[in-house]
Design an enzyme around this catalytic site. Structure first.
Site, short mmCIF file in Angstrom:
data_model
loop_
_atom_site.label_atom_id
_atom_site.label_comp_id
_atom_site.label_asym_id
_atom_site.label_seq_id
_atom_site.Cartn_x
_atom_site.Cartn_y
_atom_site.Cartn_z
N GLU A 1 1.41 4.42 7.58
CA GLU A 1 0.01 4.45 6.66
C GLU A 1 -0.14 5.51 5.54
O GLU A 1 0.05 6.64 6.26
CB GLU A 1 -0.57 2.91 7.18
CG GLU A 1 -0.19 2.31 8.13
CD GLU A 1 0.07 0.91 7.60
OE1 GLU A 1 0.11 0.40 5.97
OE2 GLU A 1 -0.43 -0.82 7.76
N HIS B 1 3.20 2.30 1.95
CA HIS B 1 4.16 2.59 3.18
C HIS B 1 5.46 2.18 3.84
O HIS B 1 5.90 1.85 2.57
CB HIS B 1 2.72 1.92 4.57
CG HIS B 1 3.47 0.21 5.11
ND1 HIS B 1 2.53 -0.41 5.43
CD2 HIS B 1 4.68 -0.36 4.91
CE1 HIS B 1 2.96 -1.63 5.62
NE2 HIS B 1 4.61 -1.20 5.07
N ASN C 1 1.04 -1.15 -0.22
CA ASN C 1 -0.03 0.09 0.03
C ASN C 1 0.37 0.99 0.18
O ASN C 1 0.13 2.26 0.31
CB ASN C 1 -1.65 0.16 1.00
CG ASN C 1 -0.73 -0.04 2.54
OD1 ASN C 1 0.86 0.61 2.81
ND2 ASN C 1 -0.93 -0.20 3.73
#
Ligand code: F6R
Length: 262
Positions: free
Chosen positions: A143, A138, A136
Site C-alpha cells: 500500500e 498499490h 491507490n
C-alpha cells in the site's frame, strides 16, 4: 520501462500471454510470479486455452503468488489460494509441488515470510512477475507508504483497499484488514515485470506510476527502477499519460529501430 497501449482488455491479455509463451518456449521450467484480481483473469484463460490445445505444458513451470489475506484459509472462497485454484491451477497440468503461495493461516508469520523469500531464491528467482495495480497505486498489497526496499511481510490494508474488497464478501465484518505480500524489492528482483491495467478506474494510478515521481506514496512508481518492466494497458487506462503518442510510436516502430541500428 516500456509502455504498451492497446485497444482493449482482450488485446492487453494477448500481448501479455505472447510474452509469457515466448519466454516459456525458451525456458520450460519458467518461474512465474502471479497476481489475483480482475486484471490477470484473461491471461489465465488464454494460458489454459494454450494448454488445452497442446501448445503449452505446465509440468515444469513453477509459480509464486504475490499475496494472501491473513485469516483466510485456502478453502475460503475469497482467499487468493482459492482464486488461483478456480481460475488457473485446476485447469492446467501444473505440479502441486511447483505451486507456492503465502498462507493466510500461518502461525509463525516471520519465518513463513523469510522461507517464502528463500524459496523464490532457491528457484533461481522469478522470471516473469505479473502485476495488477490498485486505484491507490498499490502493487501486490504494498500500500502507499510501503518501503521501496520492502521484502515479503505483513501489511495493513488501507481503507480504500478494504472498501474495494468489501463487495466480494458476504459479511462486512469478514473483510480482512491484514495481508501477507511480497515486498516492493521482492517484486523488483523479477527478471521481467508485466503490469496489466484496463479501464477508467486505473487512469490516475497509471499516470502516477509511469510519469509521476518515484515515491513510496505510489508503490507502482517503483517500476521505473526496473529495466524490463512492461506496462501493458488499454487506451482508457492510458488517458492521462502525457507521452501517450510517443509510447505508441515507439511500440509500433520497435522493429524499425533495430533495422536502423544495423
Ligand atoms: C492481487 C494484487 C493486487 C491487485 C490490484 C488490482 O494479487 O496483488 O495488487 O493486482 O488490487 O486488482 P484488480 O486487477 O482486481 O483491479
Amino acid at each position: 520501462m516500456e509502455v504498451i497501449i492497446k485497444e482493449n482488455y482482450d488485446q492487453i491479455c494477448d500481448e501479455a500471454v505472447g510474452l509469457i509463451y515466448k519466454n516459456w518456449q525458451e525456458k520450460k521450467d519458467l518461474v512465474l510470479g502471479l497476481a489475483t484480481g480482475r486484471s490477470p483473469l484473461g491471461v489465465y484463460e488464454r494460458l489454459i486455452a494454450l494448454y488445452k490445445k497442446g501448445k503449452m505444458d505446465f509440468s515444469r513451470v513453477r509459480t509464486f503468488n504475490l499475496d494472501e489475506y491473513i485469516g483466510l484459509s485456502k478453502d475460503h472462497p475469497q482467499s487468493f489460494a482459492y482464486y488461483m485454484e478456480k481460475n488457473f491451477f485446476r485447469s492446467v497440468n501444473i505440479r502441486r509441488v511447483n505451486i507456492h503461495q503465502l498462507s493466510g493461516t500461518t502461525k509463525d508469520i516471520e519465518s513463513h515470510c523469510r522461507e517464502y523469500e528463500e524459496k523464490i531464491s532457491n528457484a533461481g528467482g522469478i522470471d516473469i512477475q505479473i502485476l495488477g495495480i490498485g486505484r491507490n497505486g498499490h502493487i501486490g498489497f504494498n500500500e502507499p507508504s510501503s518501503s521501496l526496499a520492502s521484502r515479503t511481510r505483513v501489511k495493513t490494508l488501507t481503507q480504500s483497499t478494504i472498501d474495494a474488497n468489501t463487495p466480494s464478501f458476504k459479511n462486512k465484518t469478514e473483510v480482512p484488514r491484514y495481508c501477507l505480500t511480497m515486498g516492493i524489492e521482492t517484486i523488483l528482483d523479477a527478471r521481467m515485470i508485466i503490469l496489466l491495467a484496463s479501464g477508467k478506474e486505473k487512469i490516475e494510478a497509471i499516470a502516477k506510476t509511469v510519469e509521476g515521481p518515484l515515491t513510496a506514496s505510489v508503490p507502482g512508481s517503483a517500476l521505473q527502477l526496473h529495466r524490463r518492466a512492461k506496462i501493458i494497458i488499454d487506451h482508457e487506462a492510458a488517458r492521462l499519460l502525457q507521452r501517450k503518442d510517443y509510447y505508441i510510436w515507439v511500440y509500433e516502430n520497435r522493429d524499425k529501430v533495430n533495422d536502423f541500428l544495423k
